[in-house]
Design an enzyme around this catalytic site. Structure first.
Site, PDB file in Angstrom:
ATOM      1  N   GLN A  87      -0.367 -13.671  -7.530  1.00 44.08           N
ATOM      2  CA  GLN A  87      -0.619 -12.288  -7.106  1.00 44.08           C
ATOM      3  C   GLN A  87       0.073 -12.141  -5.755  1.00 44.08           C
ATOM      4  OE1 GLN A  87      -1.765  -9.347  -8.165  1.00 44.08           O
ATOM      5  NE2 GLN A  87      -1.327  -8.561  -6.124  1.00 44.08           N
TER       6      GLN A  87
ATOM      7  N   GLN B  17       1.303  -9.138  -4.160  1.00 43.55           N
ATOM      8  CA  GLN B  17       1.033  -7.985  -3.301  1.00 43.55           C
ATOM      9  C   GLN B  17      -0.234  -8.248  -2.490  1.00 43.55           C
ATOM     10  OE1 GLN B  17       0.320  -4.207  -5.286  1.00 43.55           O
ATOM     11  NE2 GLN B  17       1.035  -3.023  -3.552  1.00 43.55           N
TER      12      GLN B  17
ATOM     13  N   GLY C  22      -7.578  -4.929 -11.234  1.00 35.94           N
ATOM     14  CA  GLY C  22      -7.573  -4.342 -12.565  1.00 35.94           C
ATOM     15  C   GLY C  22      -6.211  -4.573 -13.187  1.00 35.94           C
TER      16      GLY C  22
ATOM     17  N   GLU D 219       1.372  -4.158 -11.115  1.00 34.40           N
ATOM     18  CA  GLU D 219       2.548  -3.576 -11.766  1.00 34.40           C
ATOM     19  C   GLU D 219       3.784  -4.463 -11.685  1.00 34.40           C
ATOM     20  OE1 GLU D 219       0.988  -2.642  -9.009  1.00 34.40           O
ATOM     21  OE2 GLU D 219       2.313  -1.781  -7.490  1.00 34.40           O
TER      22      GLU D 219
ATOM     23  N   HIS E 227      -1.617   3.843 -15.359  1.00 38.53           N
ATOM     24  CA  HIS E 227      -1.413   3.649 -13.925  1.00 38.53           C
ATOM     25  C   HIS E 227      -0.317   2.614 -13.659  1.00 38.53           C
ATOM     26  CE1 HIS E 227      -2.768   3.435  -9.658  1.00 38.53           C
ATOM     27  NE2 HIS E 227      -2.306   2.204  -9.768  1.00 38.53           N
ATOM     28  N   GLU E 228      -0.461   1.447 -14.260  1.00 42.36           N
ATOM     29  CA  GLU E 228       0.528   0.386 -13.976  1.00 42.36           C
ATOM     30  C   GLU E 228       1.908   0.768 -14.507  1.00 42.36           C
ATOM     31  OE1 GLU E 228      -0.543  -1.419 -11.793  1.00 42.36           O
ATOM     32  OE2 GLU E 228      -2.699  -1.219 -12.120  1.00 42.36           O
TER      33      GLU E 228
ATOM     34  N   HIS F  64       3.694   3.024 -12.125  1.00 40.94           N
ATOM     35  CA  HIS F  64       4.328   2.311 -11.005  1.00 40.94           C
ATOM     36  C   HIS F  64       5.780   1.931 -11.304  1.00 40.94           C
ATOM     37  CE1 HIS F  64       1.434   1.706  -7.820  1.00 40.94           C
ATOM     38  NE2 HIS F  64       0.519   1.186  -8.604  1.00 40.94           N
TER      39      HIS F  64
ATOM     40  N   GLU G 235       0.653   4.343  -4.185  1.00 41.97           N
ATOM     41  CA  GLU G 235      -0.545   4.518  -5.017  1.00 41.97           C
ATOM     42  C   GLU G 235      -0.909   5.983  -5.270  1.00 41.97           C
ATOM     43  OE1 GLU G 235      -1.654   2.177  -6.729  1.00 41.97           O
ATOM     44  OE2 GLU G 235      -0.777   0.443  -5.704  1.00 41.97           O
TER      45      GLU G 235
ATOM     46  N   ASP H 213      -4.186  -5.508   3.057  1.00 47.49           N
ATOM     47  CA  ASP H 213      -5.170  -5.202   2.009  1.00 47.49           C
ATOM     48  C   ASP H 213      -6.221  -4.194   2.472  1.00 47.49           C
ATOM     49  OD1 ASP H 213      -4.033  -6.762   0.152  1.00 47.49           O
ATOM     50  OD2 ASP H 213      -5.749  -8.092  -0.148  1.00 47.49           O
TER      51      ASP H 213
ATOM     52  N   TYR I 189      -5.113   6.035  -2.816  1.00 51.66           N
ATOM     53  CA  TYR I 189      -5.102   6.386  -4.242  1.00 51.66           C
ATOM     54  C   TYR I 189      -5.463   7.863  -4.456  1.00 51.66           C
ATOM     55  CZ  TYR I 189      -4.846   1.417  -5.435  1.00 51.66           C
ATOM     56  OH  TYR I 189      -4.435   0.121  -5.566  1.00 51.66           O
TER      57      TYR I 189
ATOM     58  N   ARG J  54     -12.909  -9.403 -10.731  1.00 56.22           N
ATOM     59  CA  ARG J  54     -12.181  -8.215 -10.262  1.00 56.22           C
ATOM     60  C   ARG J  54     -12.884  -7.645  -9.039  1.00 56.22           C
ATOM     61  NH1 ARG J  54     -10.972  -2.804 -13.832  1.00 56.22           N
ATOM     62  NH2 ARG J  54      -9.890  -1.648 -12.181  1.00 56.22           N
TER      63      ARG J  54
ATOM     64  N   LYS K  14     -12.788  -4.986  -7.346  1.00 58.03           N
ATOM     65  CA  LYS K  14     -13.303  -3.622  -7.385  1.00 58.03           C
ATOM     66  C   LYS K  14     -14.765  -3.584  -7.845  1.00 58.03           C
ATOM     67  CE  LYS K  14     -12.653   0.698  -9.777  1.00 58.03           C
ATOM     68  NZ  LYS K  14     -12.061   1.369 -10.923  1.00 58.03           N
TER      69      LYS K  14
HETATM   70  N1  BES Z   1      -0.698  -2.357  -7.013  1.00 64.64           N
HETATM   71  C1  BES Z   1      -2.094  -2.238  -7.269  1.00 64.64           C
HETATM   72  C2  BES Z   1      -2.865  -3.486  -6.963  1.00 64.64           C
HETATM   73  C3  BES Z   1      -2.785  -3.976  -5.534  1.00 64.64           C
HETATM   74  C4  BES Z   1      -2.713  -3.112  -4.474  1.00 64.64           C
HETATM   75  C5  BES Z   1      -2.803  -5.326  -5.283  1.00 64.64           C
HETATM   76  C6  BES Z   1      -2.644  -3.608  -3.157  1.00 64.64           C
HETATM   77  C7  BES Z   1      -2.732  -5.812  -3.997  1.00 64.64           C
HETATM   78  C8  BES Z   1      -2.649  -4.946  -2.926  1.00 64.64           C
HETATM   79  C9  BES Z   1      -2.367  -1.793  -8.713  1.00 64.64           C
HETATM   80  O1  BES Z   1      -1.416  -0.914  -9.214  1.00 64.64           O
HETATM   81  C10 BES Z   1      -3.664  -1.051  -8.733  1.00 64.64           C
HETATM   82  O2  BES Z   1      -3.728  -0.037  -8.112  1.00 64.64           O
HETATM   83  N2  BES Z   1      -4.662  -1.564  -9.445  1.00 64.64           N
HETATM   84  C11 BES Z   1      -5.953  -0.945  -9.586  1.00 64.64           C
HETATM   85  C12 BES Z   1      -6.094  -0.273 -10.928  1.00 64.64           C
HETATM   86  C13 BES Z   1      -5.789   1.162 -10.972  1.00 64.64           C
HETATM   87  C14 BES Z   1      -6.109   1.745 -12.328  1.00 64.64           C
HETATM   88  C15 BES Z   1      -6.344   2.004  -9.879  1.00 64.64           C
HETATM   89  C16 BES Z   1      -7.015  -2.016  -9.549  1.00 64.64           C
HETATM   90  O3  BES Z   1      -6.667  -3.190  -9.618  1.00 64.64           O
HETATM   91  O4  BES Z   1      -8.187  -1.685  -9.496  1.00 64.64           O
HETATM   92 ZN    ZN Z   2      -1.577   1.015  -8.306  1.00 70.05          ZN
END
Ligand code: BES
Ligand code: ZN
Length: 639
Positions: free
Chosen positions: A163, A165, A292, A295, A319-320, A323, A342, A401, A409, A588, A590
């Protein structure tokens, strides 16, 4: 967990050079290379002097020692008189640096800084066209998660995924780890026999006999999109340009869940122009994947928590996929501009969902986004973090982060939706299409975006916004007064049910059994229902809902998380075992953050949180561990 680092002291490789310890700097040189004029507080690179353009990566993935041993050979582009090229590294063991002819180059490793790692400063000369670094990663490399067979679904083979990013690529590849710097790559990767390896590149669909794989990514991408995964992985085609990878035990369910992928690619292309990356595949990773979705170009990495069994969480795929334009084609120049990645992507995601499933469906998602946004603004404001509610951030000295909140978003989304509502959809779509086409494979700062917007949307169409509105949205706090108001009739009907139930009509009368069986409500309606439940419920009320609706056993991770918040708040014990099961199996972030956060609010909840975390922590990725450690004030000795 203390981060181990062998390079706390600067090392002089050959004693020839005495570089000044280097800190991340602003690229001020406008004359050498205009597109490199960007500010990135999170990279040591000085691309205006010397920049990487292509990577040739040769790697051996050593599961026994949890290490990648590799050579990274870069083509570089330099200005006249360039003396050095600076890469980012984090916990890498560098053994030698050579030029294109195999001559050793002197290098120095500068001081390590929190989050950033260290600069790798390599001396170059006129005529140095390549640098080749031989190195190995540390077993604790932050981007890498090494899973034991037990942590996978089939439990037969270990598994690895990366991972990168936001700034973790530097923990597995020495690289100019700034989103404003792009390079193409080739790779030769060796993994144990019997495994399939995949990258953010042209990928194999079958295992090789030798465990060796070759990859090509011909388009230039930034380092945060470098990705690798290896394990017992199989492939199933979904459409002509789309397919799914997963462990063999999961592949069927995954291919079924994501059957709409091809349709989504078509819808996306109709909106904003051709898909530029040839194929769009998705891999369902083991449960510890901390996001989640991610991309990675040509191959989205995804959590298995979106396998709801009813295709209800596929907006994540939209979403992905989005991107592939917003982010992967037009890239935020640095992490302060994260909303450009985002916010545009949520907007685009919503448009794909609307095209495929209709406006009444996508408006439910929009209302949920507004709820998330309002809650986040409240939290950040109550916490004294008002500046973090601006679209354009200032993350200097912080972990990038920290910018991964609903502001980038959903405030980003509603800002773009406001523009759409102001100028009309046709004009806005034409504008976005040219934005993606004209800026493809380039990076974008907020300021450049504003210029582009003024010129190509407002001036070109003779339009204007209310004075200050743009500034309020981009550089101001919270939700500006002038904002879109999503409405959902379907949610209004849900609200009516909640209110009747609160007024003591039994749930079984309000939602007859046949409606449950026919799935009259989508999971979004259920999620809204759970969110709208009163803050205080009696145990009997919780039980009435749970007995009839079985929320505690929901296979939909969004609904489950929302319900578990009530379980924790109301100390509803019948939900505890499944709360623990979910937290131990899913990594995850989130979902982890709100659940541990809710538990941490009371003393007994905190004790429960720590008990569960002790079991779950070994399964989590660094990204999740570092967040939850802080929330629970977790120390090494708790282990
Ligand atoms: N690019 C992001 C994930 C990310 C952002 C990783 C910043 C590390 C640092 C990815 O596109 C994303 O936004 N994922 C979301 C899902 C989305 C449906 C909102 C997630 O993982 O929850
Ligand atoms: Zn994203």
């Amino acid at each position: 967990m203390m981060k181990r680092n062998k390079f706390l002291l600067p090392i002089m490789a050959f004693g020839l050079l005495s570089f000044i310890a280097c800190s991340p700097t602003e690229n001020k040189d406008e004359t050498t290379n205009k597109e490199m004029k960007t500010v990135d507080h999170h990279s040591y690179a000085q691309p205006e002097e010397a920049v990487i353009t292509h990577l040739n990566w040769d790697a051996d993935v050593d599961f026994d020692n949890k290490m990648i041993k590799a050579t990274a050979e870069f083509d570089i582009r330099t200005v006249d008189g360039a003396e050095k090229i600076i890469l980012d590294i984090n916990d890498l063991d560098i053994s030698v640096v050579e030029d294109q002819e195999g001559n050793e180059l002197a290098y120095e490793i500068g001081e390590e800084k929190p989050f950033l790692g260290s600069p790798l400063i390599i001396q170059i000369e006129e005529g140095t066209s390549k640098i080749k670094i031989t190195y190995s990663s540390s077993p604790e490399a932050e981007a890498l998660q090494w899973l034991s067979p037990k942590q996978t679904s089939a439990e037969t083979m270990p598994f690895l995924f990366t991972q990168s990013q936001a700034i973790l690529c530097r923990s597995w590849i020495p690289v100019q780890d700034s989103p404003g710097i792009r390079f193409s790559y080739n790779a030769h990767v060796t993994v144990p026999k019997g495994m399939l390896a995949l990258m953010s590149a042209e990928n194999p669909q079958e295992k090789s006999e030798t465990g060796e794989y070759d990859f090509v990514m011909k388009q230039p991408i930034p380092a945060y999109l470098m990705a690798l995964t290896a394990g017992d992985i199989s492939y199933q085609k979904v459409g002509s340009r789309t397919g799914v990878y997963a462990e063999p035990t999961v592949i069927k369910a995954a291919a079924w869940e994501f059957e709409e992928m091809e349709e989504m690619v078509v819808a996306a292309e109709e909106l904003y122009g051709p898909y530029q990356w040839d194929v769009y595949d998705l891999i369902v990773l083991p449960p510890s994947f901390p996001f989640g979705g991610m991309e990675n170009p040509r191959l989205t990495f995804a959590t298995p928590t979106i396998l709801a069994g009813d295709r209800s969480l596929t907006s994540l795929v939209a979403h992905e996929l989005a991107h592939s334009w917003s982010g992967n084609l037009v890239t935020n120049a640095n992490w302060d501009d994260f909303w450009l990645n985002e916010g545009f992507t949520v907007y685009f995601e919503q448009r794909i969902m609307e095209a495929v499933f209709g406006r009444d469906y996508s408006e439910m998602l929009a209302v949920l986004s507004m709820q998330d946004l309002e809650a986040t603004i409240k939290d950040l404001t109550d916490n004294g973090q008002i500046a973090d509610t601006h679209l354009r951030l200032n993350l200097e000295g912080r972990n990038p982060d920290d910018g991964m909140t609903d502001i980038a978003y959903n405030k980003g989304y509603f800002f773009l939706r406001l523009l759409e509502e102001k100028v009309g959809r046709d004009q806005f779509d034409a504008f976005l299409k040219s934005y993606f086409t004209e800026n493809a494979f380039k990076s974008m700062t907020t300021d450049n975006f504003i210029d582009y917007l003024n010129k190509n949307l407002f001036e070109a169409n003779n339009l204007a916004l209310e004075p200050d509105l743009l500034d309020q949205w981009i550089f101001g706090p919270g939700l500006p007064e002038i904002h879109p108001n999503p409405v959902s009739d379907r949610f209004d009907r849900v609200d009516a049910v909640v209110s009747d139930w609160v007024n003591e009509t039994p749930i079984g009368l309000l939602i007859p059994q046949e409606d449950l069986l026919s799935k009259k409500w989508s999971s979004h309606e259920w999620l809204h229902f759970i969110r709208q439940l009163p803050g205080e419920m009696t145990e009997a009320q919780m039980k009435e809902l749970d007995d009839y609706l079985q929320f505690t056993y929901s296979g939909n991770s969004e609904m489950l998380t929302a319900w578990m918040i009530h379980v924790i708040k109301h100390e509803y014990e019948p939900g505890y075992q499944n709360l623990e099961n979910f937290l131990v199996s899913a990594g995850r972030r989130k979902f982890l953050v709100p659940l541990y956060g809710e538990m941490a609010k009371t003393e007994s909840g905190m004790a429960m949180a720590r008990g569960i975390y002790a079991k779950a922590r070994p399964n989590y990725h660094f990204v999740s561990v570092s967040t939850i450690d802080e929330m629970l004030n977790w120390q090494e000795e708790n282990l």
